[in-house]
Motif scaffolding. Structure first.
Motif, PDB file in Angstrom:
ATOM      1  N   TYR A  57       0.826  -1.207   0.000  1.00 31.06           N
ATOM      2  CA  TYR A  57       0.000   0.000   0.000  1.00 31.06           C
ATOM      3  C   TYR A  57       0.865   1.263   0.000  1.00 31.06           C
ATOM      4  O   TYR A  57       0.562   2.229  -0.693  1.00 31.06           O
ATOM      5  CB  TYR A  57      -0.945   0.001   1.200  1.00 31.06           C
ATOM      6  N   ARG A  58       1.949   1.250   0.779  1.00 29.91           N
ATOM      7  CA  ARG A  58       2.866   2.411   0.785  1.00 29.91           C
ATOM      8  C   ARG A  58       3.465   2.635  -0.596  1.00 29.91           C
ATOM      9  O   ARG A  58       3.579   3.765  -1.065  1.00 29.91           O
ATOM     10  CB  ARG A  58       3.987   2.215   1.811  1.00 29.91           C
ATOM     11  N   GLN A  61       0.948   4.110  -2.794  1.00 27.53           N
ATOM     12  CA  GLN A  61       0.745   5.511  -2.429  1.00 27.53           C
ATOM     13  C   GLN A  61       1.889   6.364  -2.975  1.00 27.53           C
ATOM     14  O   GLN A  61       1.663   7.437  -3.545  1.00 27.53           O
ATOM     15  CB  GLN A  61       0.653   5.647  -0.908  1.00 27.53           C
ATOM     16  N   THR A  62       3.124   5.872  -2.850  1.00 29.76           N
ATOM     17  CA  THR A  62       4.293   6.592  -3.372  1.00 29.76           C
ATOM     18  C   THR A  62       4.175   6.794  -4.889  1.00 29.76           C
ATOM     19  O   THR A  62       4.538   7.846  -5.413  1.00 29.76           O
ATOM     20  CB  THR A  62       5.591   5.811  -3.046  1.00 29.76           C
ATOM     21  N   GLN A  64       1.518   7.177  -6.457  1.00 30.71           N
ATOM     22  CA  GLN A  64       0.300   7.963  -6.650  1.00 30.71           C
ATOM     23  C   GLN A  64      -0.828   7.181  -7.314  1.00 30.71           C
ATOM     24  O   GLN A  64      -1.576   7.701  -8.134  1.00 30.71           O
ATOM     25  CB  GLN A  64       0.611   9.268  -7.378  1.00 30.71           C
ATOM     26  N   LEU A  66      -2.717   5.036  -5.040  1.00 26.15           N
ATOM     27  CA  LEU A  66      -3.653   5.081  -3.924  1.00 26.15           C
ATOM     28  C   LEU A  66      -3.425   6.353  -3.131  1.00 26.15           C
ATOM     29  O   LEU A  66      -2.333   6.918  -3.152  1.00 26.15           O
ATOM     30  CB  LEU A  66      -3.446   3.881  -2.987  1.00 26.15           C
ATOM     31  N   LYS A  67      -4.473   6.777  -2.421  1.00 25.05           N
ATOM     32  CA  LYS A  67      -4.309   7.881  -1.480  1.00 25.05           C
ATOM     33  C   LYS A  67      -5.042   7.521  -0.195  1.00 25.05           C
ATOM     34  O   LYS A  67      -6.071   6.831  -0.225  1.00 25.05           O
ATOM     35  CB  LYS A  67      -4.789   9.201  -2.059  1.00 25.05           C
ATOM     36  N   PRO A  68      -4.474   7.961   0.925  1.00 28.61           N
ATOM     37  CA  PRO A  68      -5.117   7.647   2.208  1.00 28.61           C
ATOM     38  C   PRO A  68      -6.299   8.579   2.458  1.00 28.61           C
ATOM     39  O   PRO A  68      -6.253   9.760   2.106  1.00 28.61           O
ATOM     40  CB  PRO A  68      -4.002   7.879   3.219  1.00 28.61           C
ATOM     41  N   MET A  74      -7.358   3.254   2.433  1.00 33.85           N
ATOM     42  CA  MET A  74      -6.795   3.654   1.139  1.00 33.85           C
ATOM     43  C   MET A  74      -7.870   3.614   0.055  1.00 33.85           C
ATOM     44  O   MET A  74      -8.687   2.696   0.014  1.00 33.85           O
ATOM     45  CB  MET A  74      -5.656   2.722   0.744  1.00 33.85           C
ATOM     46  N   ARG A  77      -6.888   6.460  -6.482  1.00 31.86           N
ATOM     47  CA  ARG A  77      -6.928   7.830  -7.002  1.00 31.86           C
ATOM     48  C   ARG A  77      -7.686   7.845  -8.334  1.00 31.86           C
ATOM     49  O   ARG A  77      -7.538   6.942  -9.138  1.00 31.86           O
ATOM     50  CB  ARG A  77      -5.507   8.368  -7.207  1.00 31.86           C
TER      51      ARG A  77
END
Length: 145
Positions: A57-58, A61-62, A64, A66-68, A74, A77
Motif C-alpha cells: 500500500y505504501r 501511495q508513493t 500515486q 492510492l491515497k489515504p 486507502m 486515485r
C-alpha cells in the motif's frame, strides 16, 4: 478484491500485490474512488503478514495510485488509470521480451513463435471472441526487422 499470491515466485509478495492492484485498475475491476480493504482485513483474507500488505500500500501511495483517507483507509486515485495502463503494458511487454529471448536462444524460429503465439491467443482470448490489440504498443505492426 481477490489476490493470487505465488509464494515460489522470484517477484516479492508485496510487488505481486502492487502489480495486481495496478492490473485491476487498468482493467476496470477497481475504479477511481474505490476503497481497498484495510491492511488488517486484507492480511486476514489472504493470510499474509500485515507488514507485507502495508508495504504494498505504501508503494502504491508513493506511485500515486492510492491515497489515504484519514481514518478510513486507502482509496484508488481517480487519476490512476493512465499510469496503471502504462504499467500493465510495460510489465506484459517485459514478460514477452523475456520469453522471446529464451525462445530465440533456444533456437526457435520466428515462424514457430508466431504459431505458438497465435495458438495461445486463440486459447486465451476473452469470451468476446476477438482479441483487442488497441492498447498494445506493438499492436498490428510486423516487426520481423
Amino acid at each position: 478484491m481477490f489476490f493470487s499470491i505465488d509464494h515460489n515466485s522470484v517477484i516479492p509478495i508485496y510487488e505481486q500485490i502492487v502489480r495486481q492492484v495496478k492490473f485491476a485498475i487498468a482493467d476496470g475491476t477497481l475504479a477511481g474512488g474505490q476503497m481497498l480493504p484495510s491492511v488488517r482485513q486484507l492480511s486476514r483474507d489472504i493470510a499474509l503478514n500485515p507488514n507485507t500488505i502495508a508495504r504494498a500500500y505504501r508503494e502504491l501511495q508513493t506511485q500515486q495510485i492510492l491515497k489515504p483517507l484519514r481514518g478510513r483507509g486507502m482509496v484508488v486515485r481517480r487519476d490512476a488509470i493512465e499510469s496503471c495502463l502504462d504499467a500493465r503494458n510495460e510489465i506484459v511487454a517485459a514478460n514477452v521480451r523475456a520469453a522471446l529471448s529464451d525462445a530465440f536462444s533456444g533456437g526457435m524460429s520466428t515462424d514457430q513463435l508466431r504459431e505458438i503465439f497465435e495458438r495461445a491467443l486463440l486459447d486465451l482470448q476473452p469470451a468476446t471472441g476477438h482479441a483487442d490489440s488497441s492498447h498494445l504498443p506493438l499492436g498490428g505492426e510486423n516487426n520481423d526487422g
